[in-house]
Design a protein around this motif. Structure first.
Motif, PDB file in Angstrom:
ATOM      1  N   ILE A  88       3.107  23.450  27.088  1.00 10.88           N
ATOM      2  CA  ILE A  88       1.716  23.366  27.550  1.00 10.88           C
ATOM      3  C   ILE A  88       0.870  22.618  26.522  1.00 10.88           C
ATOM      4  O   ILE A  88       0.044  21.772  26.868  1.00 10.88           O
ATOM      5  N   SER A  89       1.097  22.898  25.258  1.00 13.42           N
ATOM      6  CA  SER A  89       0.336  22.261  24.185  1.00 13.42           C
ATOM      7  C   SER A  89       0.575  20.756  24.143  1.00 13.42           C
ATOM      8  O   SER A  89      -0.347  19.995  23.843  1.00 13.42           O
ATOM      9  N   ASN A  90       1.793  20.332  24.425  1.00 10.14           N
ATOM     10  CA  ASN A  90       2.090  18.893  24.420  1.00 10.14           C
ATOM     11  C   ASN A  90       1.258  18.153  25.464  1.00 10.14           C
ATOM     12  O   ASN A  90       0.861  17.018  25.242  1.00 10.14           O
ATOM     13  N   PHE A  91       1.006  18.785  26.587  1.00 13.98           N
ATOM     14  CA  PHE A  91       0.202  18.149  27.633  1.00 13.98           C
ATOM     15  C   PHE A  91      -1.298  18.339  27.393  1.00 13.98           C
ATOM     16  O   PHE A  91      -2.078  17.425  27.604  1.00 13.98           O
ATOM     17  N   ALA A  92      -1.702  19.514  26.955  1.00 12.20           N
ATOM     18  CA  ALA A  92      -3.126  19.816  26.811  1.00 12.20           C
ATOM     19  C   ALA A  92      -3.718  19.362  25.477  1.00 12.20           C
ATOM     20  O   ALA A  92      -4.867  18.928  25.427  1.00 12.20           O
ATOM     21  N   PHE A  93      -2.958  19.474  24.392  1.00 16.71           N
ATOM     22  CA  PHE A  93      -3.497  19.185  23.060  1.00 16.71           C
ATOM     23  C   PHE A  93      -2.681  18.147  22.292  1.00 16.71           C
ATOM     24  O   PHE A  93      -2.762  18.077  21.075  1.00 16.71           O
ATOM     25  N   ALA A  94      -1.861  17.394  22.976  1.00 20.67           N
ATOM     26  CA  ALA A  94      -0.996  16.378  22.349  1.00 20.67           C
ATOM     27  C   ALA A  94      -0.108  16.984  21.260  1.00 20.67           C
ATOM     28  O   ALA A  94       0.150  16.379  20.234  1.00 20.67           O
ATOM     29  N   GLY A  95       0.349  18.221  21.474  1.00 19.14           N
ATOM     30  CA  GLY A  95       1.281  18.857  20.549  1.00 19.14           C
ATOM     31  C   GLY A  95       0.663  19.419  19.284  1.00 19.14           C
ATOM     32  O   GLY A  95       1.375  19.715  18.332  1.00 19.14           O
ATOM     33  N   ASP A  96      -0.651  19.569  19.253  1.00 17.37           N
ATOM     34  CA  ASP A  96      -1.325  20.132  18.082  1.00 17.37           C
ATOM     35  C   ASP A  96      -0.802  21.534  17.798  1.00 17.37           C
ATOM     36  O   ASP A  96      -0.721  22.380  18.693  1.00 17.37           O
TER      37      ASP A  96
END
Length: 145
Positions: free
Chosen positions: A57-65
């Motif tokens: 989910i983070s890879n899509f929403a926060f660019a992997g932050d």
């Protein structure tokens, strides 16, 4: 002169009369099967699944932050453990969180457990019943379904 009785206590080993035979015995839980303490293997599988979901989910929403991944992981734990008593990883691994006396963990337990779990250290420090500090803080236990 030194007698064998003087040194015999350390030769026989520590007193183990107060130690339980298996994790959860002191809590009144069965040794194996449903309702027994969830062992490390199931816990590790569950957290890897939950972290993997948060990472996707983070890879899509926060660019992997990494902070975004941690926040998503925390929200998943707070919402799902607080309401259902298990996260997605817990469900797949066949375990869930309950209060020691029985019943669901509840929203406050979900919140506190998640925050402490995100600190990592409370999860890796555990008692003889394999309850991490995050479980001890909220009087919860992770058991097999």
């Amino acid at each position: 002169m030194v007698d064998r009785k003087d040194i015999g206590s350390w030769l026989t080993g520590p007193d183990t009369s107060g130690i339980s035979k298996y994790p959860g015995e002191r809590l009144g839980l069965p040794e194996a099967g449903p309702g027994s303490i969830a062992r490390a293997g199931r816990r590790i599988v569950a957290i890897v699944i939950d972290w993997g979901i948060a990472l996707l989910i983070s890879n899509f929403a926060f660019a992997g932050d990494s902070w975004g991944t941690l926040a998503i992981f925390a929200v998943e734990q707070i919402l799902l453990v607080g309401t259902l008593g298990y996260s997605i990883g817990h469900r797949i691994a066949g375990i869930h969180v309950v209060k020691l006396g029985g019943g669901t963990a509840g929203p406050l337990a979900g919140l506190v457990r998640a925050l402490l779990l995100c600190l990592v250290i409370p999860a890796v420090i555990f008692d003889p019943d394999q309850r991490g500090l995050h479980d001890r803080a909220m009087d919860t236990v992770l058991i097999r379904r």
